[in-house]
Structure formats: C-alpha cells, structure tokens
Design a protein around this motif. Structure first.
Motif, mmCIF file in Angstrom:
data_model
loop_
_atom_site.group_PDB
_atom_site.id
_atom_site.type_symbol
_atom_site.label_atom_id
_atom_site.label_comp_id
_atom_site.label_asym_id
_atom_site.label_seq_id
_atom_site.Cartn_x
_atom_site.Cartn_y
_atom_site.Cartn_z
ATOM 1 N N VAL A 17 0.839 -1.202 0.000
ATOM 2 C CA VAL A 17 0.000 0.000 0.000
ATOM 3 C C VAL A 17 0.875 1.253 0.000
ATOM 4 O O VAL A 17 0.620 2.209 -0.739
ATOM 5 N N ALA A 18 1.918 1.255 0.827
ATOM 6 C CA ALA A 18 2.791 2.427 0.911
ATOM 7 C C ALA A 18 3.468 2.713 -0.426
ATOM 8 O O ALA A 18 3.584 3.868 -0.845
ATOM 9 N N GLU A 19 3.911 1.668 -1.111
ATOM 10 C CA GLU A 19 4.636 1.865 -2.366
ATOM 11 C C GLU A 19 3.703 2.212 -3.532
ATOM 12 O O GLU A 19 4.098 2.944 -4.433
ATOM 13 N N SER A 20 2.488 1.694 -3.507
ATOM 14 C CA SER A 20 1.556 1.956 -4.605
ATOM 15 C C SER A 20 0.750 3.227 -4.397
ATOM 16 O O SER A 20 0.182 3.773 -5.351
ATOM 17 N N GLY A 21 0.664 3.720 -3.151
ATOM 18 C CA GLY A 21 -0.003 4.988 -2.896
ATOM 19 C C GLY A 21 -1.504 4.914 -2.741
ATOM 20 O O GLY A 21 -2.162 5.952 -2.611
ATOM 21 N N SER A 22 -2.067 3.707 -2.732
ATOM 22 C CA SER A 22 -3.508 3.571 -2.518
ATOM 23 C C SER A 22 -3.826 2.179 -2.001
ATOM 24 O O SER A 22 -3.076 1.222 -2.260
ATOM 25 N N VAL A 23 -4.950 2.068 -1.301
ATOM 26 C CA VAL A 23 -5.374 0.775 -0.776
ATOM 27 C C VAL A 23 -5.745 -0.166 -1.918
ATOM 28 O O VAL A 23 -5.392 -1.350 -1.915
ATOM 29 N N SER A 24 -6.437 0.346 -2.929
ATOM 30 C CA SER A 24 -6.883 -0.505 -4.034
ATOM 31 C C SER A 24 -5.700 -1.065 -4.821
ATOM 32 O O SER A 24 -5.668 -2.260 -5.142
ATOM 33 N N ALA A 25 -4.715 -0.219 -5.126
ATOM 34 C CA ALA A 25 -3.545 -0.695 -5.869
ATOM 35 C C ALA A 25 -2.726 -1.663 -5.027
ATOM 36 O O ALA A 25 -2.204 -2.665 -5.533
ATOM 37 N N GLY A 26 -2.602 -1.379 -3.728
ATOM 38 C CA GLY A 26 -1.892 -2.288 -2.849
ATOM 39 C C GLY A 26 -2.576 -3.636 -2.754
ATOM 40 O O GLY A 26 -1.927 -4.685 -2.725
ATOM 41 N N ALA A 27 -3.911 -3.627 -2.727
ATOM 42 C CA ALA A 27 -4.674 -4.875 -2.655
ATOM 43 C C ALA A 27 -4.414 -5.746 -3.877
ATOM 44 O O ALA A 27 -4.303 -6.973 -3.777
ATOM 45 N N GLN A 28 -4.305 -5.116 -5.044
ATOM 46 C CA GLN A 28 -4.025 -5.871 -6.263
ATOM 47 C C GLN A 28 -2.657 -6.529 -6.202
ATOM 48 O O GLN A 28 -2.472 -7.654 -6.672
ATOM 49 N N ARG A 29 -1.695 -5.857 -5.606
ATOM 50 C CA ARG A 29 -0.336 -6.401 -5.537
ATOM 51 C C ARG A 29 -0.244 -7.626 -4.640
ATOM 52 O O ARG A 29 0.569 -8.524 -4.883
ATOM 53 N N VAL A 30 -1.059 -7.671 -3.583
ATOM 54 C CA VAL A 30 -0.989 -8.808 -2.656
ATOM 55 C C VAL A 30 -2.163 -9.769 -2.841
ATOM 56 O O VAL A 30 -2.363 -10.676 -2.038
ATOM 57 N N PHE A 31 -2.973 -9.537 -3.890
ATOM 58 C CA PHE A 31 -4.075 -10.436 -4.249
ATOM 59 C C PHE A 31 -5.090 -10.604 -3.112
ATOM 60 O O PHE A 31 -5.519 -11.704 -2.789
ATOM 61 N N LEU A 32 -5.463 -9.463 -2.519
ATOM 62 C CA LEU A 32 -6.485 -9.448 -1.476
ATOM 63 C C LEU A 32 -7.561 -8.435 -1.852
ATOM 64 O O LEU A 32 -7.353 -7.582 -2.707
ATOM 65 N N SER A 33 -8.707 -8.532 -1.201
ATOM 66 C CA SER A 33 -9.765 -7.547 -1.423
ATOM 67 C C SER A 33 -9.410 -6.250 -0.693
ATOM 68 O O SER A 33 -8.613 -6.238 0.246
ATOM 69 N N GLN A 34 -10.020 -5.144 -1.148
ATOM 70 C CA GLN A 34 -9.780 -3.861 -0.487
ATOM 71 C C GLN A 34 -10.200 -3.903 0.968
ATOM 72 O O GLN A 34 -9.525 -3.327 1.834
ATOM 73 N N GLU A 45 -2.156 -0.327 12.532
ATOM 74 C CA GLU A 45 -2.103 0.949 13.247
ATOM 75 C C GLU A 45 -2.443 0.757 14.724
ATOM 76 O O GLU A 45 -1.861 1.433 15.584
ATOM 77 N N GLU A 46 -3.351 -0.145 15.013
ATOM 78 C CA GLU A 46 -3.664 -0.435 16.417
ATOM 79 C C GLU A 46 -2.443 -1.023 17.114
ATOM 80 O O GLU A 46 -2.136 -0.671 18.265
ATOM 81 N N ARG A 47 -1.740 -1.925 16.431
ATOM 82 C CA ARG A 47 -0.540 -2.518 17.019
ATOM 83 C C ARG A 47 0.554 -1.464 17.193
ATOM 84 O O ARG A 47 1.262 -1.442 18.203
ATOM 85 N N ALA A 48 0.698 -0.581 16.204
ATOM 86 C CA ALA A 48 1.724 0.456 16.284
ATOM 87 C C ALA A 48 1.370 1.534 17.300
ATOM 88 O O ALA A 48 2.250 2.237 17.809
ATOM 89 N N GLY A 49 0.077 1.699 17.569
ATOM 90 C CA GLY A 49 -0.354 2.704 18.528
ATOM 91 C C GLY A 49 -0.357 4.116 17.985
ATOM 92 O O GLY A 49 -0.405 5.080 18.759
ATOM 93 N N GLN A 50 -0.333 4.260 16.664
ATOM 94 C CA GLN A 50 -0.331 5.589 16.047
ATOM 95 C C GLN A 50 -0.664 5.455 14.566
ATOM 96 O O GLN A 50 -0.504 4.374 13.980
ATOM 97 N N PRO A 51 -1.149 6.524 13.940
ATOM 98 C CA PRO A 51 -1.485 6.465 12.510
ATOM 99 C C PRO A 51 -0.237 6.210 11.661
ATOM 100 O O PRO A 51 0.834 6.750 11.934
ATOM 101 N N LYS A 57 -8.620 11.716 -0.878
ATOM 102 C CA LYS A 57 -9.244 11.234 -2.111
ATOM 103 C C LYS A 57 -8.200 10.791 -3.132
ATOM 104 O O LYS A 57 -8.476 9.970 -4.004
ATOM 105 N N GLN A 58 -6.991 11.344 -3.037
ATOM 106 C CA GLN A 58 -5.929 10.994 -3.971
ATOM 107 C C GLN A 58 -5.230 9.686 -3.610
ATOM 108 O O GLN A 58 -4.466 9.160 -4.408
ATOM 109 N N GLY A 59 -5.474 9.167 -2.413
ATOM 110 C CA GLY A 59 -4.821 7.931 -1.994
ATOM 111 C C GLY A 59 -4.315 8.022 -0.571
ATOM 112 O O GLY A 59 -4.939 8.664 0.279
ATOM 113 N N VAL A 60 -3.173 7.409 -0.308
ATOM 114 C CA VAL A 60 -2.598 7.418 1.037
ATOM 115 C C VAL A 60 -1.138 7.836 0.961
ATOM 116 O O VAL A 60 -0.442 7.576 -0.024
ATOM 117 N N ASN A 61 -0.686 8.508 2.015
ATOM 118 C CA ASN A 61 0.717 8.859 2.184
ATOM 119 C C ASN A 61 1.145 8.457 3.580
ATOM 120 O O ASN A 61 0.382 8.623 4.547
#
Length: 295
Positions: A17-34, A45-51, A57-61
């Motif tokens: 997800v981090a490398e592709s910049g979006s949840v949808s593109a990341g999902a395609q790379r690991v063959f999982l649903s969004q 994020e719950e395990r890390a204890g922080q965002p 709308k453009q994706g994730v950073n």
C-alpha cells in the motif's frame, strides 16, 4: 501477555500500500480484497499505537511513523525472503550483471535493487543502464550482461527481441505512455510544439517523431538530453514537452491535457529477456527472484 512484533503477511500488505499509494492498488499487488487490506491496515495501526497513513481522495501517504516502519518492513521482508531462499538451496552467490533501461521506475529502481541485494547478500550485483534497442539487439551475443530488462511499445505489431529460437520474454510491468510538460507550463503550448527528446538511438523518441510526422503535427526539437534524468530536468525547466511512461514522471512534471492536439500514445511494457541457451542455475534463480521484484 500481549504479542510483540509484527505479522510478516501484514507487513507485506503495508509495504504494498505504501509503495503503490492507494489501498486498491496495494490490494491488487498482494491479491487481497480492499476490505481485507483496510482491515489489516487498521490492525497494523492499532498494534503500532499511532497512525501510519494520511488518507485522502488521492490515496494514502505514509506518516512519519509510517515511513519509519516502511524502512524496517522492507528489511524484515528481505531477510525473511533471504532465509527462505537459503533453506531452499536457492541462495545466490558470485556475480550477476543486469542491463536495464532507464525508463523503468527511475525513482524506485535503487530501492528495488537494494532489496534484491539484501535478499542475496553473497551476490555481487553489476547494473548497466543501456538503451532498450541495445539490450534487445544484443540479447543473444552480448557477454556484458546476464539479464536484460527493456522497454517496448505496445503497438500490436510483432517485436523482434533478437533472441534466437523465438523464446518469449516475460512482461513484468505495463504502463501508460503520456505527453508531459512542466507543472507550471501554459495549459496549451504554443505552436510549433517544442520537443525535449533523447538521442535518436532511443526507440521511444524515434516513435514520437514518426508519430508527429504521420499526424502532420508541427514541432521542433528544442533540447536533446542524454538520458531520462536529463529529460526530466529539461521538462521541469520548461524547455518543452515530451512523452514519458507513468513511473518516469518526476516532481515538477505533469501529464498534458488531452485536448491540446497531440496524437494518442500507446502503452509500454517492460520485458525481462528470456534465458540464453545454457543459462546457469545461478542466473535462472536470479531471474525468478527479480521477476517478483520488478513486477
């Protein structure tokens, strides 16, 4: 007792997800649903204890914490893959020479090759940047490289790789080809179009000139760069327009509007050349490992 550490599968999803910049593109790379990927990120994020991501709308950073975790995750995944390859008897040593086109993910290629080196710490890697036409034409006979990655236009016409016996290359990535200019350039460039090009040895640049001639589009070459990095700098400086594949578009350069009178462009593919007759087991194993990373 609360479990410490991170789940490896979830780390792979996080990196995708981090490398592709979006949840949808990341999902395609690991063959999982969004939805599955979103749930994994929530647990991460719950395990890390922080965002770990800023969502828009453009994706994730990645946040600052997410960037730190990304560095750790890449190393952890590389070490895990290296351990697996070693136990399977596929750990690589010796030397490997790769010829690669500089159109292939220029902002990301260093990280990809670093990951490959971390997976195979006993392998000495030599990388040479060459025009795709040179890589293809020397596919059989050039002893200067073991593996070649070249760019090809998707035109529907048969392409000769130079490889005897008709062995097929492997497509590891497909991207759009776009007309591009400086981000602060005028919405509609003045005529004739000022072109920023690479030397005529570049098949992509030869194609651009031929395409404009066929469509009677007026142009002149305002700047000639020696490589993709120089082309990006010239574009950013506002010296003209050119065409680049999506992963080659850097900061300060954007796609031109679709209504400025330029002809449509085909897609491009990146091909990993097929094995030469008598290819060593070391090179064959490296080919399989690189195919996963290049994709």
């Amino acid at each position: 007792m609360r479990q410490r550490g991170f789940d490896l599968a979830q780390l792979r999803t996080f990196v995708a997800v981090a490398e592709s910049g979006s949840v949808s593109a990341g999902a395609q790379r690991v063959f999982l649903s969004q939805s599955s990927v979103s749930e994994q990120l929530k647990k991460r994020e719950e395990r890390a204890g922080q965002p770990l991501f800023v969502r828009s709308k453009q994706g994730v950073n990645a946040t600052a914490a997410g960037s730190r975790l990304l560095d750790h995750a890449r190393r952890i995944i590389a070490m895990s893959d290296a351990a697996f390859e070693d136990l399977q008897g596929r750990s690589l040593d010796g030397e490997l020479r790769i010829a690669i086109t500089d159109y292939y993910r220029p902002h990301d290629i260093a990280r990809i090759l670093k990951a490959f080196s971390e997976q195979h710490p006993r392998l000495k890697l030599h990388v040479t940047v060459l025009p795709s036409a040179v890589i293809d034409s020397n596919a059989d006979d050039d002893a200067s490289f073991d593996l070649g990655l070249s760019l090809r236009l998707v035109t529907g016409k048969p392409h000769s790789s130079g490889r005897r016996g008709g062995a097929a290359s492997t497509v590891v990535r497909r991207e759009k080809l776009l007309w591009v200019s400086a981000a602060d350039a005028a919405p509609r460039p003045a005529m004739p179009y000022q072109l920023v090009l690479l030397p005529s040895s570049c098949q992509l640049q030869r194609f651009v000139v031929k395409l404009l001639d066929e469509h009677d589009v007026p142009y002149l070459v305002s700047h000639s760069a020696s490589g993709v990095a120089g082309l990006q700098l010239a574009l950013k400086a506002g010296l003209g327009i050119s065409c680049l594949n999506e992963s080659s578009i850097g900061g300060g350069v954007v796609a031109c509007a679709a209504n400025i009178g330029l002809p449509a462009l085909p897609a491009v593919e990146f091909h990993l050349l097929p094995a030469r007759p008598g290819e060593s087991e070391r090179v064959s194993n490296a080919r399989m490992a690189l195919m996963r990373l290049f994709a």
